[in-house]
Design an enzyme around this catalytic site. Structure first.
Site, PDB file in Angstrom:
ATOM      1  N   TRP A 189      52.194  86.994  48.087  1.00  0.00           N
ATOM      2  CA  TRP A 189      51.259  85.993  47.549  1.00  0.00           C
ATOM      3  C   TRP A 189      51.295  85.989  46.037  1.00  0.00           C
ATOM      4  O   TRP A 189      51.202  84.927  45.409  1.00  0.00           O
ATOM      5  CB  TRP A 189      49.852  86.188  48.106  1.00  0.00           C
ATOM      6  CG  TRP A 189      49.781  85.802  49.545  1.00  0.00           C
ATOM      7  CD1 TRP A 189      49.525  86.616  50.605  1.00  0.00           C
ATOM      8  CD2 TRP A 189      50.010  84.492  50.113  1.00  0.00           C
ATOM      9  NE1 TRP A 189      49.571  85.902  51.782  1.00  0.00           N
ATOM     10  CE2 TRP A 189      49.869  84.604  51.511  1.00  0.00           C
ATOM     11  CE3 TRP A 189      50.328  83.239  49.568  1.00  0.00           C
ATOM     12  CZ2 TRP A 189      50.033  83.505  52.377  1.00  0.00           C
ATOM     13  CZ3 TRP A 189      50.498  82.148  50.430  1.00  0.00           C
ATOM     14  CH2 TRP A 189      50.344  82.289  51.809  1.00  0.00           C
ATOM     15  N   ASP A 216      43.115  86.502  43.135  1.00  0.00           N
ATOM     16  CA  ASP A 216      43.258  85.841  44.435  1.00  0.00           C
ATOM     17  C   ASP A 216      42.713  86.798  45.489  1.00  0.00           C
ATOM     18  O   ASP A 216      43.409  87.690  45.962  1.00  0.00           O
ATOM     19  CB  ASP A 216      44.734  85.521  44.700  1.00  0.00           C
ATOM     20  CG  ASP A 216      44.959  84.949  46.107  1.00  0.00           C
ATOM     21  OD1 ASP A 216      43.975  84.791  46.863  1.00  0.00           O
ATOM     22  OD2 ASP A 216      46.133  84.670  46.437  1.00  0.00           O
ATOM     23  N   LYS A 257      40.300  83.784  56.118  1.00  0.00           N
ATOM     24  CA  LYS A 257      40.522  85.204  56.367  1.00  0.00           C
ATOM     25  C   LYS A 257      39.182  85.893  56.655  1.00  0.00           C
ATOM     26  O   LYS A 257      38.952  86.384  57.737  1.00  0.00           O
ATOM     27  CB  LYS A 257      41.196  85.886  55.170  1.00  0.00           C
ATOM     28  CG  LYS A 257      42.714  85.711  55.012  1.00  0.00           C
ATOM     29  CD  LYS A 257      43.240  84.315  55.068  1.00  0.00           C
ATOM     30  CE  LYS A 257      44.725  84.141  55.031  1.00  0.00           C
ATOM     31  NZ  LYS A 257      45.363  84.167  53.743  1.00  0.00           N
TER      32      LYS A 257
HETATM   33  C1  LIG Z   1      46.353  83.365  53.041  1.00  0.00           C
HETATM   34  C2  LIG Z   1      46.529  83.639  51.587  1.00  0.00           C
HETATM   35  C3  LIG Z   1      46.872  82.623  50.679  1.00  0.00           C
HETATM   36  C4  LIG Z   1      47.156  81.203  51.105  1.00  0.00           C
HETATM   37  O1  LIG Z   1      45.998  80.609  51.543  1.00  0.00           O
HETATM   38  P1  LIG Z   1      45.972  79.066  51.983  1.00  0.00           P
HETATM   39  O2  LIG Z   1      44.506  78.849  52.127  1.00  0.00           O
HETATM   40  O3  LIG Z   1      46.737  78.967  53.259  1.00  0.00           O
HETATM   41  O4  LIG Z   1      46.585  78.261  50.902  1.00  0.00           O
HETATM   42  C5  LIG Z   1      46.980  82.960  49.352  1.00  0.00           C
HETATM   43  N1  LIG Z   1      46.763  84.212  48.917  1.00  0.00           N
HETATM   44  C6  LIG Z   1      46.426  85.220  49.759  1.00  0.00           C
HETATM   45  C7  LIG Z   1      46.189  86.584  49.220  1.00  0.00           C
HETATM   46  C8  LIG Z   1      46.299  84.955  51.123  1.00  0.00           C
HETATM   47  O5  LIG Z   1      45.972  85.933  51.961  1.00  0.00           O
END
Ligand SMILES: *Cc1c(COP(=O)(O)O)cnc(C)c1O
Length: 360
Positions: free
Chosen positions: A102, A172, A196
């Site tokens: 990511w 993030d 998540k």
């Molecule tokens: C799942 C995830 C993303 C992407 O998320 P989307 O909502 O599908 O764009 C980005 N960063 C991390 C750390 C993630 O776990």
């Protein structure tokens, strides 16, 4: 039909009391004559839902008043672009820490808007740990520092918050927000896709320090401007109303559970159970440095990859679903967010021991 234990990395399990309440309120929300999904986002019913959700989130995370909370769409992936578009503020460089898949995506997107200085990377170690604090090389002219506190795919989590001086720290937190208490004031901006650990897909949370917004890159689309969303209370256009409502129910559930201090105790215990099962066996392996192991996403491999399909099929028969690892890593991955009960982790550990006994 019984609800299974779903170990998916996302969309992931939601707390059962949340789903039950949503079910109860599906046809009619509190004498409104309609489902939340059918309400005007500007009506007083939905406004009360929205306001309460934000108030509960602020309480749970102890968010200071000079931070805005935005309820957006577009996923965490849109934030990979929105962050540089809004936070460069005339600057031309940003620092990024590269700790996994990511991080890499965030870096690739940021490069479209600025020069990226990779302040530290663990790629040479195949992303099995985090950089030591002393190995992070910040550039003096960076507009902000971005990192990924929990790498969902590699199962690597920072055990510390990087010290970036007076630079805004951007995180993030898609797969770790609400798993434990954090000090929001250490961050300039926090973002997270909801699917998540927060609610259903379609909602993206952004928590941003007020003074950082309002200086977008020329040409930034209106929908990508944090200040517009902040000014309009995330209602510049139609927000993801039903996802916002469900996230609000999750926040209430977290408060009922005792808040993030309690969740941290439970989450640490769940993770320890699983890591211990892996570490005490000669059959399962997790490659991550012990001090950087994620509480939320736990990848592991079997001694013989030829048994992977049997493992997944047998697990499924026991009601243990979605354990297949990410295609880039292989093996298995158990995601055990807040909504995964401890009984689910215990069931997985029992199953793993039994599988090893049969096939090990
Ligand atoms: C799942 C995830 C993303 C992407 O998320 P989307 O909502 O599908 O764009 C980005 N960063 C991390 C750390 C993630 O776990």
């Amino acid at each position: 039909m019984a609800r299974a234990y779903n170990f998916s990395a996302g969309p992931a399990m939601l707390p059962e009391p949340v789903l039950r309440q949503a079910q109860e309120e599906m046809l009619e929300w509190r004498k409104s004559g309609m489902c939340v999904a059918e309400m005007s986002h500007r009506g007083k019913e939905f406004m009360s839902i929205a306001t309460q959700a934000e108030a509960d989130l602020r309480e749970i995370l102890d968010i200071p008043d000079h931070y805005k909370v935005l309820f957006l769409q577009g996923g965490a992936s849109s934030q990979f672009a929105m962050v540089p578009m809004n936070l460069l503020r005339g600057g031309e460089r940003a620092d990024y820490i590269n700790t996994g898949s990511w991080s890499k995506k965030a870096i690739a997107e940021a490069k479209r808007y600025c020069t990226v200085n990779v302040a530290a990377t663990t790629e040479a170690r195949r992303f099995t740990g985090v950089p030591a604090p002393g190995d992070i090389q910040l550039s003096p002219d960076a507009a902000y520092v971005h990192y990924t506190p929990n790498e969902t795919i590699e199962g690597v989590e920072f055990p510390y918050v990087p010290d970036v001086g007076d630079k805004p720290l951007v995180a993030d937190m898609s797969s770790t927000l609400l798993s434990r208490p954090i000090d929001v004031s250490r961050f300039g901006l926090i973002y997270a896709g909801a699917q998540k650990n927060i609610g259903p897909a379609g909602l993206t949370l952004v928590i941003v320090r007020e003074d950082l917004i309002g200086q977008t890159l020329p040409g930034t689309p209106t929908m990508f401007d944090y200040q517009i969303h902040a000014k309009e209370g995330s209602m510049y256009n139609t927000p993801p109303t039903y996802a916002w409502y469900l996230a609000g129910l999750v926040f209430k559930w977290l408060k009922d559970m005792g808040g993030l201090d309690t969740m941290a105790v439970i989450n640490e215990r769940k993770a320890e159970l699983l890591y211990e099962a892996i570490d005490t066996s000669a059959f399962y392996k997790n490659p991550v440095d012990p001090e950087a192991r994620s509480w939320m996403n736990i990848p592991f491999t079997l001694a013989d990859a030829a048994l992977d399909d049997t493992f997944l099929a047998d697990a499924k028969a026991e009601g243990l679903l979605t354990l297949k690892g990410h295609r880039s890593v292989g093996g298995m991955r158990a995601s055990i967010y807040n909504a995964m009960p401890e009984t689910g982790v215990l069931a997985l550990v029992d199953f793993m021991r039994e599988f090893e006994r049969k096939h090990g």
